[in-house]
Design an enzyme around this catalytic site. Structure first.
Site, short mmCIF file in Angstrom:
data_model
loop_
_atom_site.label_atom_id
_atom_site.label_comp_id
_atom_site.label_asym_id
_atom_site.label_seq_id
_atom_site.Cartn_x
_atom_site.Cartn_y
_atom_site.Cartn_z
N HIS A 1 0.81 -1.22 0.00
CA HIS A 1 0.00 0.00 0.00
C HIS A 1 0.84 1.27 0.00
O HIS A 1 0.31 2.38 0.06
CB HIS A 1 -0.94 -0.02 1.22
N LYS B 1 3.13 4.36 -1.32
CA LYS B 1 3.08 5.23 -2.51
C LYS B 1 4.24 6.21 -2.40
O LYS B 1 4.16 7.18 -1.66
CB LYS B 1 1.75 5.99 -2.57
N ASP C 1 17.09 9.88 -8.20
CA ASP C 1 18.51 10.16 -7.97
C ASP C 1 18.89 10.08 -6.49
O ASP C 1 19.85 10.72 -6.05
CB ASP C 1 18.88 11.54 -8.53
N HIS D 1 -9.26 11.71 0.27
CA HIS D 1 -8.39 10.54 0.42
C HIS D 1 -7.10 10.87 1.16
O HIS D 1 -6.28 10.00 1.43
CB HIS D 1 -8.08 9.97 -0.98
N LYS E 1 -4.42 11.56 3.99
CA LYS E 1 -4.20 11.00 5.33
C LYS E 1 -3.20 11.92 6.03
O LYS E 1 -2.01 11.93 5.69
CB LYS E 1 -3.64 9.58 5.24
N ASP F 1 -0.60 20.53 17.31
CA ASP F 1 -0.12 21.82 17.85
C ASP F 1 0.62 22.67 16.83
O ASP F 1 1.59 23.37 17.16
CB ASP F 1 0.78 21.57 19.07
#
Length: 486
Positions: A224, A226, A231, A404, A406, A411
């Site tokens: 899952h 991504k 380089d 979507h 996350k 603070d």
């Protein structure tokens, strides 16, 4: 004949109960959460045949013997690389902000390295702009490009990235792509696989799904992560799959998917490269050790504490690390917490931490999509609303597509961004990656984006929620029973 039939029946019954008892012992011996253990026991005892099959496919096999053996030894093989990284003392930050200190100490203890500084961060919120920037970096690549995605769906903007990679490979850039088998099913059935391989790009189908694999590992374990590494210096990560939001899952009728990514220049890319090399070895059995480049030092503002930790989870990686980091971050909050997640199925510990934060006076805001592509998650997540609202948590439902992203902001200083959802699958099963950022300037940018989400959301009224219809409460409870398995 009758005696033989009786013996066969007796042996069958004995074998059946022996299997049931052995699985029961196996569930209890794993010391899992009580809710999860009880859910599995109920499934096995109420629907025994189905329960046994589901247990074997979704719990017992897990990663598979070959991959599990590689996963258990891969980190020891990279000690030399890690020691070389640690020798560069100037890239590490040992003095974190007050709210981030506990989290970074936890990460240092469990992962072996301190937070890394001298990174240039940019928060990207528009998929079209993200793809445009990414393509520019691909064309400017000088040595290597490493990519891992859960979903690559051909069409639109995704094809533009494919073309850029093919052209870069043809001019001598070393390109490796690793995509999840289930998530990127359409890609592996497309023309792009052959075209890319013909140009010299290495493509790996991670956690491949076929009949043979069904008997070797959990079928719902997914790659899952991504992220993109260019380089060994530029890296992208966040919630975005490699898809065109105008084309992705239009049939679900939830609107365009809203994502965010971080583009980073700097030495933190070294740790991203270590994660990628581990994933590559788990899938292929082959070791890759990217060169460590000579880094340009990015000047930081005076009196500004800035550092990043990379949290990688999954079989073979630090166990329960994402869950521990989330809990530590939330308990460290003193003023404000803002959370965005598309899928809300928290553990009991995480739910209690969020509620306790609100009850001790921390302003807690939770932003989730009003429409969801998963009907199971949509209904199961609503069970948690009452407890959250009663504790003083503000719940916003985003109305301009499927949010979507996350992200967690603590603070205005400590940010957590990555691929992990607030559900059981992300916290304890899948291969995930999360960035922990201790930087007030980046926190301000994330705060502005989260407030943009809130401006397109509707706040749930606790009084109206309390008097929702009885049948809705029944449906929520029914789906809640499945939440430990989601």
């Amino acid at each position: 004949m009758a005696n033989f039939s009786s013996i066969v029946t007796g042996l069958t019954i004995f074998g059946y109960w022996l299997l049931i008892i052995s699985i029961t012992i196996r569930i209890l011996s794993k010391r899992r959460a009580i809710s999860s253990a009880m859910a599995w026991l109920l499934v096995i005892y109420i629907l025994p045949i189905i329960g046994i099959i589901v247990w074997l496919f979704f719990e017992e096999f897990y990663l598979g013997k070959r991959r599990l053996k590689l996963a258990s030894t891969m980190w020891s093989k990279r000690n030399k690389w890690l020691n070389n990284l640690k020798s560069r003392n100037f890239i590490f930050e040992n003095n974190n902000s007050e709210v981030a200190t506990s989290v970074f100490q936890l990460c240092k203890h469990r992962q072996g390295i301190s937070g890394i500084k001298y990174n240039k961060l940019k928060l990207l919120k528009n998929t079209k702009e993200i793809i445009k920037t990414l393509i520019q970096d691909i064309y400017l690549a000088r040595n290597n490009i490493e990519i891992v995605f859960y979903i690559w769906k051909p069409g639109g903007l995704a094809d533009d990235v494919a073309i850029a990679l093919i052209r870069s490979a043809r001019r001598g850039i070393k390109c490796r792509i690793m995509l999840d088998s289930a998530g990127s099913l359409e890609f592996f059935r497309s023309k792009w696989v052959t075209m890319m391989r013909n140009s010299g790009i290495q493509i790996v189908e991670a956690l491949k799904i076929n009949l043979y694999q069904l008997f070797l590992r959990r079928v719902d374990l997914r790659q899952h992560r991504k992220f993109i590494l260019i380089d060994n210096y530029i890296t992208y990560t966040g919630s975005m799959n490699l898809v065109d939001p105008r084309l992705f899952k239009k049939s679900s009728k939830v609107g365009q998917w809203i994502d965010l990514m971080i583009r980073i220049e700097g030495p933190v890319a070294i740790t991203m490269g270590i994660v990628y090399s581990c994933d590559w070895e788990i899938e292929t059995g082959k070791k890759i050790f990217p060169k460590q480049p000579k880094y340009k030092i990015v000047a930081l503002p005076k009196n500004n504490t800035s550092a990043i930790q990379i949290i990688a989870s999954g079989p073979g990686f630090t166990e329960n690390i994402i869950h521990q980091v989330l809990l530590t971050s939330i308990y460290s909050a003193r003023k404000k917490i803002i959370i965005t997640t598309p899928y809300l199925i928290p553990s009991d510990d995480l739910l209690y931490a969020i509620c306790a934060a609100a009850q001790r006076g921390v302003q807690v805001s939770l932003i989730i999509p009003k429409s969801n592509d998963s009907i199971l998650v949509k209904w199961a997540s609503r069970v948690y609303f009452s407890e959250l609202l009663e504790s003083g948590v503000k719940i916003y439902q985003f109305e301009k597509g499927l949010l979507h992203s996350k992200s967690i902001l603590i603070d205005m200083q400590l940010s957590l961004i990555g691929t992990a959802n607030l559900d059981m699958r992300s916290l304890w099963l899948n291969f995930e990656i999360t960035l922990v950022v201790d930087d007030s300037n980046f926190g301000r940018d994330l705060f502005l984006l989260q407030n943009e989400y809130i401006s397109h959301s509707k706040l749930i009224d606790p009084k109206l929620w309390a008097i929702r219809s009885y049948w809705r409460k029944v449906i929520e409870k029914l789906f809640y029973l499945l939440s430990p398995l989601l």
